[in-house]
Enzyme design. Sequence first.
Site, mmCIF file in Angstrom:
data_model
loop_
_atom_site.group_PDB
_atom_site.id
_atom_site.type_symbol
_atom_site.label_atom_id
_atom_site.label_comp_id
_atom_site.label_asym_id
_atom_site.label_seq_id
_atom_site.Cartn_x
_atom_site.Cartn_y
_atom_site.Cartn_z
ATOM 1 N N GLU A 157 0.814 -1.217 0.000
ATOM 2 C CA GLU A 157 0.000 0.000 0.000
ATOM 3 C C GLU A 157 0.850 1.270 0.000
ATOM 4 O O GLU A 157 0.573 2.211 -0.741
ATOM 5 C CB GLU A 157 -0.901 -0.005 1.251
ATOM 6 C CG GLU A 157 -1.680 1.270 1.479
ATOM 7 C CD GLU A 157 -2.888 1.389 0.576
ATOM 8 O OE1 GLU A 157 -3.463 2.475 0.521
ATOM 9 O OE2 GLU A 157 -3.239 0.391 -0.083
ATOM 10 N N ASP A 158 1.913 1.288 0.808
ATOM 11 C CA ASP A 158 2.608 2.553 1.073
ATOM 12 C C ASP A 158 4.059 2.612 0.609
ATOM 13 O O ASP A 158 4.728 3.619 0.837
ATOM 14 C CB ASP A 158 2.585 2.839 2.588
ATOM 15 C CG ASP A 158 1.176 3.081 3.096
ATOM 16 O OD1 ASP A 158 0.336 3.519 2.307
ATOM 17 O OD2 ASP A 158 0.918 2.813 4.282
#
Length: 702
Positions: free
Chosen positions: A73-74
């Site tokens: 996700e990041d």
Amino acid sequence: MDELIERIATYNPKSNSKLIRAAFEYGARMHFGQYRHSGDPYFTHPFEVAEVLANMQLDDATIITALLHDTIEDTGSTYTEVSDLFGREVAELVDGVTKLTNLQLSSSETKQAENFRKLFMAMSKDMRVILVKLADRLHNMRTIRAMRPDKQVQKSRETMDIYAPLAGRMGMQWMREELEDMAFHVLNPDARGSIMRRFLRLQKESGDVIEKITGDIRHELAEANITAEAFGRAKKPYSIWRKMQEKDQSFSRLSDTYGFRVITKNEADCYRVLGVIHQRWRAVPGRFKDYISQPKSNGYRSIHTTVSGRDGKRVEVQIRTRQMHEVAEAGVAAHWSYRDGVRVENPFAVDPGKWIAALTERFEAADDHSEFLEHVKLEMYSDQVFCFTPKGEVVKLPRGATPLDFAYAIHTRIGDRCVGAKVDGIRVPLWTRLKNGQSVVIMTAEGQAPQATWIDIVVTGRAKAAIRKSLRSEDRDRFVRLGRELARVAFENVGRKATDKALMTAAKQLRLEDELELLARLGSAELQGRDVINVLYPEASISEDVIDGAAAVVGLAPEQAFNRASCCQPVPGERIVGIAHRGKGVVVHAIDCDALIALEDDSSRWVDLHWHAGNHPAIHTVSLKVTISNDAGVLGRICTLIGEQKANISDLRFLDRKSDFYSVLVDVDLRDLEHLHAVMLVLEADSDVASIRRYRDLDRKP
């Protein structure tokens, strides 16, 4: 990390410590340079999540997933890379947690229902995804004070409405209580502070009540020669607050603010302990529940009884075996618990596959999103009561259910024809709230039909749906006429006309059969006029935190540039893939772009990408082919509708002109896929728009 690995080894000596350490090092490297709102290095968060799950004695795959749950996700990490390094099982779990993170469970009702469906699909695929997500939310709530006040309130409300009940429904009562109490601290700090002060005052006045009553219980058990553990605790402030609200009582009048547990060696001793407790103290009528003979669907087993203890204070005592206690603490997670390197064979642990199948069985029968949400919230948020038919069959109902709910639980026909009920042989009103262990007899009559007032009496989704269906059928014509007038007023309030096409478009978006069904529900107050308006003309709102357009894509190498493909014009929210071009950097295509077919055999050029989560600026141009009536003012109105959605028209070209219709190619600058759908929806609802579709041209140079 050494301490975490040692802790895991205490319950799973066969754990793969090398792989866990590799996941720790990989996660720390990928998150290097990232920081939390508190200023701590970001990787402290995944590590703390892993510690929560290690304390629950979970398997290696779940622990590793916790360490990596934010990497895809990041960071620049990809599914393929995680799969290659840690195996497909971990990659699937990390991907599942990533998808759950992007679900907006507290959004509008229609979207909320769809996202709840996705939540339960993820649960049915692998329950460990939810366990990681719950542990993730638990640590975020423990550190919530570092967030902005408005974000604290938003996260706390979502926790109170969704994650805490979900933890409770999965049997992890300790996690539910902690989540609720931390959210309560944010949402109502004055109430929580008041309860804490009263607790301290009570403790000062009466001494250590917990130690005294625990000592009394241990003394009675020793006298009866029963080997068992006994301990007590003060109930959480939110639990006390909720009881004060439910019973409409002040703190001073609330009795059971303390809870005690007795853990026995075997099931027979549970009932022996119950006898000892009732012989020593007076049982409170109506406060006895036997979840050993009637277990909850999440595997919970225990005997609950409330007695008048020392100095007349009411206390609740829970009696269970050690194995029952482990399930009560871990809930569904007990299925993955390890001890001495092997899965614990706990006979009371529920098979998660069967549990989720039972949980979702009735959801799919819902006709629309509102009924689906009713089913979800009843299953997630309600405790159950068990009642009996005259033949002795058990009927499970949510707390607060009535004889009418009981009737519809047996069969819709019995519910529709219900004219009365007997509970334990006594005639009672249909609005009577049923209690555990009661026997219910339903009386029916030919010619009886559901009454409108029944909607307010029943609490189950099944009963409400059946009553509404009957009422809609009986009063459909009247409701349609009333609904048409309500629709006219609602549309006029926003300067629109309630045309048949606009109503049909709204019905389609709300998953209803046709515009007549929409009008009938408006007339019966099941839908509000604003619900229809919001579907067709949503107000676009952009957060101040807008993502930099140059950093909109995740998965590129440092300093690597990208361009959107002109052929398919992908927008945030769509699945994408990158194609490396010499001298051009990476060109981003939609995953379903036909131009990718020619590149299928050239896999070395493919780059795994996804859009950065968050709010994107309206800079992503999409071409729309619109066919409109050749009448005065139509084109101007179409441009106005697009502008009202806060979308800019960057180009407009006529493709075909006929005496009655025009085909126009409109280039619109948009934020994301949701923005695109909003623009297309508002145009489709206009009566002068014959057709609208997204225009893609393979001849354009990527």
